[in-house]
Design a protein around this motif. Structure first.
Motif, mmCIF file in Angstrom:
data_model
loop_
_atom_site.group_PDB
_atom_site.id
_atom_site.type_symbol
_atom_site.label_atom_id
_atom_site.label_comp_id
_atom_site.label_asym_id
_atom_site.label_seq_id
_atom_site.Cartn_x
_atom_site.Cartn_y
_atom_site.Cartn_z
ATOM 1 N N ARG A 96 0.826 -1.214 0.000
ATOM 2 C CA ARG A 96 0.000 0.000 0.000
ATOM 3 C C ARG A 96 0.856 1.258 0.000
ATOM 4 N N LEU A 97 1.878 1.272 0.820
ATOM 5 C CA LEU A 97 2.736 2.450 0.922
ATOM 6 C C LEU A 97 3.515 2.681 -0.367
ATOM 7 N N LEU A 98 3.980 1.601 -0.999
ATOM 8 C CA LEU A 98 4.699 1.751 -2.263
ATOM 9 C C LEU A 98 3.761 2.200 -3.378
ATOM 10 N N ALA A 99 2.503 1.737 -3.323
ATOM 11 C CA ALA A 99 1.513 2.209 -4.294
ATOM 12 C C ALA A 99 1.263 3.706 -4.097
ATOM 13 N N LEU A 100 1.189 4.139 -2.843
ATOM 14 C CA LEU A 100 0.972 5.560 -2.552
ATOM 15 C C LEU A 100 2.170 6.393 -3.001
ATOM 16 N N TYR A 101 3.360 5.846 -2.852
ATOM 17 C CA TYR A 101 4.568 6.517 -3.353
ATOM 18 C C TYR A 101 4.468 6.712 -4.866
ATOM 19 N N GLY A 102 4.067 5.658 -5.580
ATOM 20 C CA GLY A 102 3.907 5.767 -7.021
ATOM 21 C C GLY A 102 2.845 6.778 -7.409
ATOM 22 N N LEU A 103 1.725 6.770 -6.703
ATOM 23 C CA LEU A 103 0.652 7.720 -6.998
ATOM 24 C C LEU A 103 1.088 9.155 -6.701
ATOM 25 N N GLY A 104 1.950 9.325 -5.707
ATOM 26 C CA GLY A 104 2.493 10.653 -5.422
ATOM 27 C C GLY A 104 3.321 11.170 -6.582
#
Length: 221
Positions: A96-104
């Motif tokens: 989830r956190l890596l997905a949020l990093y990508g979305l950022g």
């Protein structure tokens, strides 16, 4: 007569697709770093000692960095989804956190930074004014940075529980280096701090690539 327990069947095509997505996540970091280095060497007025990579998204050639943010962000988010499918049940926060990093990063492409401190060529020296999209760029970048830092801590805790002390230390040191460099840049910007932050971004991307590479090789934690 007892019935045999039913086990989920994982299709080879799905496994192959996830591996490709994870490899894409591995490549996101080198793509980002390579693009930044080439642009820094060829665009007049850019200086790693004074400018963050974000300002490369300004000017006539700013589309190159915008595309770089977009491509690497999408690659990272897709790889995070593949990581989620390969991660043991209950270990949901790292993907989830890596997905949020990508979305950022995708958000950083949508909301471009403002010209600043002499870049692009002809821009006055100094911080300059912050537009609405420049402000949102800082906001989504902060979301990406915090997500990456927390991801390293989550990975460090999991590795420590598994007895992988070297991997735990690597994750924790990467996250702490990134956090300290970022906060120092905000509090006391200076050429040496800007360079340190650039190195922290590179270290963060390296950690992301290593994390996805482990999963691609079948070693998801």
């Amino acid at each position: 007569m007892s019935q045999a327990a039913a086990f989920p069947v994982v299709r080879p095509a799905a496994v192959g697709r996830d591996r490709l997505l994870l490899i894409g996540g591995v490549l996101a970091g080198p793509i980002f770093a390579g693009s930044a280095i080439v642009q820094a060497a060829t665009r007049d007025g850019f200086d790693f000692r004074r400018h963050p990579v974000s300002v490369l998204s300004t000017g006539e050639l700013g589309w190159i960095q915008i595309v770089t943010f977009l491509v690497t962000g999408v690659l990272c988010a897709l790889a995070a989804e593949a990581l989620r499918r390969r991660t043991p049940t209950g270990s949901v926060w790292l993907p989830r956190l890596l997905a949020l990093y990508g979305l950022g990063l995708v958000g950083a492409a949508i909301f471009s930074a403002d010209p600043a401190d002499g870049f692009p060529a002809g821009t006055p020296r100094g911080a300059g004014e912050i537009s609405w999209h420049g402000g949102l760029h800082f906001l989504v970048a902060a979301v990406a940075f915090v997500s990456l830092i927390v991801a390293t801590v989550v990975a460090a805790r999991r590795a420590a529980r598994q007895g992988a002390r070297g991997r735990a230390a690597y994750s924790l040191v990467t996250g702490m280096f990134f956090a300290v460099a970022w906060v120092t840049l905000i509090v006391r910007p200076a050429p040496t701090v800007m360079v340190a932050f650039g190195l922290a971004v590179a270290a963060g991307w390296l950690w992301v690539s290593v994390t996805f590479a482990r999963a691609a090789s079948g070693r998801a934690d």
